[in-house]
Design an enzyme around this catalytic site. Sequence first.
Site, PDB file in Angstrom:
ATOM      1  N   ASN A  21      44.516 -53.102  88.288  1.00 15.62           N
ATOM      2  CA  ASN A  21      44.789 -53.133  89.733  1.00 15.62           C
ATOM      3  C   ASN A  21      43.676 -53.787  90.553  1.00 15.62           C
ATOM      4  OD1 ASN A  21      43.204 -50.900  89.078  1.00 15.62           O
ATOM      5  ND2 ASN A  21      44.050 -49.616  90.684  1.00 15.62           N
TER       6      ASN A  21
ATOM      7  N   ARG B 138      31.721 -53.420  89.143  1.00 16.43           N
ATOM      8  CA  ARG B 138      31.220 -52.073  89.412  1.00 16.43           C
ATOM      9  C   ARG B 138      30.621 -51.445  88.154  1.00 16.43           C
ATOM     10  NH1 ARG B 138      35.159 -48.070  92.640  1.00 16.43           N
ATOM     11  NH2 ARG B 138      35.926 -47.429  90.607  1.00 16.43           N
TER      12      ARG B 138
ATOM     13  N   LYS C  71      36.433 -54.571  77.882  1.00 19.18           N
ATOM     14  CA  LYS C  71      37.838 -54.797  77.551  1.00 19.18           C
ATOM     15  C   LYS C  71      38.632 -54.700  78.852  1.00 19.18           C
ATOM     16  CE  LYS C  71      42.057 -54.416  75.826  1.00 19.18           C
ATOM     17  NZ  LYS C  71      42.809 -54.264  77.097  1.00 19.18           N
TER      18      LYS C  71
ATOM     19  N   GLU D  89      36.494 -42.689  85.503  1.00 19.20           N
ATOM     20  CA  GLU D  89      37.095 -42.777  86.844  1.00 19.20           C
ATOM     21  C   GLU D  89      38.595 -42.801  86.602  1.00 19.20           C
ATOM     22  OE1 GLU D  89      39.023 -43.566  89.744  1.00 19.20           O
ATOM     23  OE2 GLU D  89      38.371 -45.658  89.601  1.00 19.20           O
TER      24      GLU D  89
ATOM     25  N   ARG E 181      46.901 -50.582 100.838  1.00 18.62           N
ATOM     26  CA  ARG E 181      45.890 -51.390 100.154  1.00 18.62           C
ATOM     27  C   ARG E 181      46.345 -51.633  98.720  1.00 18.62           C
ATOM     28  NH1 ARG E 181      39.847 -49.717  98.176  1.00 18.62           N
ATOM     29  NH2 ARG E 181      39.038 -51.835  97.899  1.00 18.62           N
TER      30      ARG E 181
ATOM     31  N   CYS F 297      43.997 -45.992  92.833  1.00 19.85           N
ATOM     32  CA  CYS F 297      43.781 -44.562  92.604  1.00 19.85           C
ATOM     33  C   CYS F 297      43.397 -43.854  93.890  1.00 19.85           C
ATOM     34  CB  CYS F 297      42.724 -44.350  91.528  1.00 19.85           C
ATOM     35  SG  CYS F 297      41.146 -45.153  91.884  1.00 19.85           S
TER      36      CYS F 297
ATOM     37  N   GLU G 105      51.039 -39.693  90.425  1.00 15.89           N
ATOM     38  CA  GLU G 105      50.637 -40.878  91.172  1.00 15.89           C
ATOM     39  C   GLU G 105      51.829 -41.808  91.333  1.00 15.89           C
ATOM     40  OE1 GLU G 105      46.385 -42.808  91.041  1.00 15.89           O
ATOM     41  OE2 GLU G 105      46.957 -42.222  89.021  1.00 15.89           O
TER      42      GLU G 105
END
Length: 497
Positions: A170, A178, A193, A269, A297, A303, A400
């Site tokens: 995403n 990051r 990966k 995360e 967004r 997430c 989700e």
Amino acid sequence: MSTTSSSPAGTESEEARVVDAAPKQLLIGGKWRPATGDRTYEVEDPSTGRALCSVADATPSDGLAALAAAHEAQASWAKHPPRERGEILRRAYELIQQRHEDLALLMTLEMGKPLPEARGEVTYASEFFRWFAEEAVRIGGDYAVAPSGSGRFLVTQQPVGPTLLITPWNFPMAMGTRKIGPAIAAGCTSVIKPAHQTPLSMLALAEILQEAGLPDGVLNVVTAVGAGSVMEPMIRDGRARKLSFTGSTSVGRKLIEQSAEQVLNVSMELGGNAPFLVFADADLDVAVDGAMQAKMRNIGEACTAANRFYVHEDVAEEFSRKLADRMGSLRIGRGVRDDVEVGPLIDATQLGKVDELVNDAVGRGAEVVVGGSVHGGEGYFYPPTVLKNVPLESRMTREEIFGPVAPISTFTDEQTAIDEANNTEYGLVAYVYTQDLHRALRVSEALESGMIGLNQGVVSNPAAPFGGVKASGLGREGGKVGIDEFLETKYIAIGGL
């Protein structure tokens, strides 16, 4: 709802140029090479369902070769001057800025997000390199007199060692920077990966780091459809000392289990189920602006996306109407046009899931205010959707959504809103809208969440710690603490004084 033509603002030759320019092979030990047996797989354009190109499809032996390269480079990279590690990141940041438009178009083609959002992600991604370039020279330690006075404590921080990095589709560039940024700054080598749906942004990023002067073997890239078969042997191998993963909670649990055998340092995360609380005293125009940011967004495929809207019953009708007006006016289409605001979902599986969740809620009594059915034509498009009076037993209150759907439920008192917001295994981010300072602090402290957006619909910032509690993960990325995830603390006891 208005819809744009699917024809691109640029030309097909421009699209072909940026796709052709991106590497398609594995990066192992500083060399671009094909997968074993010349295996490849196709990368799909989600706005058309057609193939963009083919990239290398790594085997388990390719993954182990990448880990061997990272392991071999670790000792020398750990000794590399921190200032130069930071300068490499700074040069990479500048190169990303120079190639901003091409990188944004490449991202739009493989992931589907509209060009304005892709440009925003390229900027966001580059900022992680700039931030950690500055943190590379700020790795600290401590020196103290022992309480008894008879010795000294010397505390240092050292690289954790070779790391395994797994990133999602995403945010195909930002989730890479990051992780790669702090790893490089800390002196760790890596094997990364990327998600099989969006490998091109990561491959382009790796090429930029090579150009910026990153030594061979410090960053290795393996692309593969079968992530589990490639990653598990590396996780269980013993030469890696850390695993950092961004993705679903279900996959994260499996990776933690696999990591236990070698007692790997893990950062996770994971998923989210963000509540968006609107109290009766909220400025509704500000709340709707924030809802558009928190929900839309990345087409809702984030997430951090607002997943459950809890609105006080006194303002629920007005909030629902205003949000529906805004979401229903968004333009849907192929993201390469500058006037497109909503692109496709990532693939047919995700499109089917979103449609299934909406149908479940409507079947239980939710009312469709706008949207609510699959957008016709080619590609994986779903229209921005607002549902009101969503029953709390609906699946989308627990799962989700990862799509442009805003389900609205109502509440009557503060404690009920808090209880419903916390009624989930997840705890990544929550959003709170109120003009009462005391309520803002009470609710923010009571919410079981790693991050709070207080009268603000975006929380992500490279200079701030990102991460959640409960099933939303372990550890933090970004901010001053982001580099700590790639460092070990060593204590040296000094006697004879």
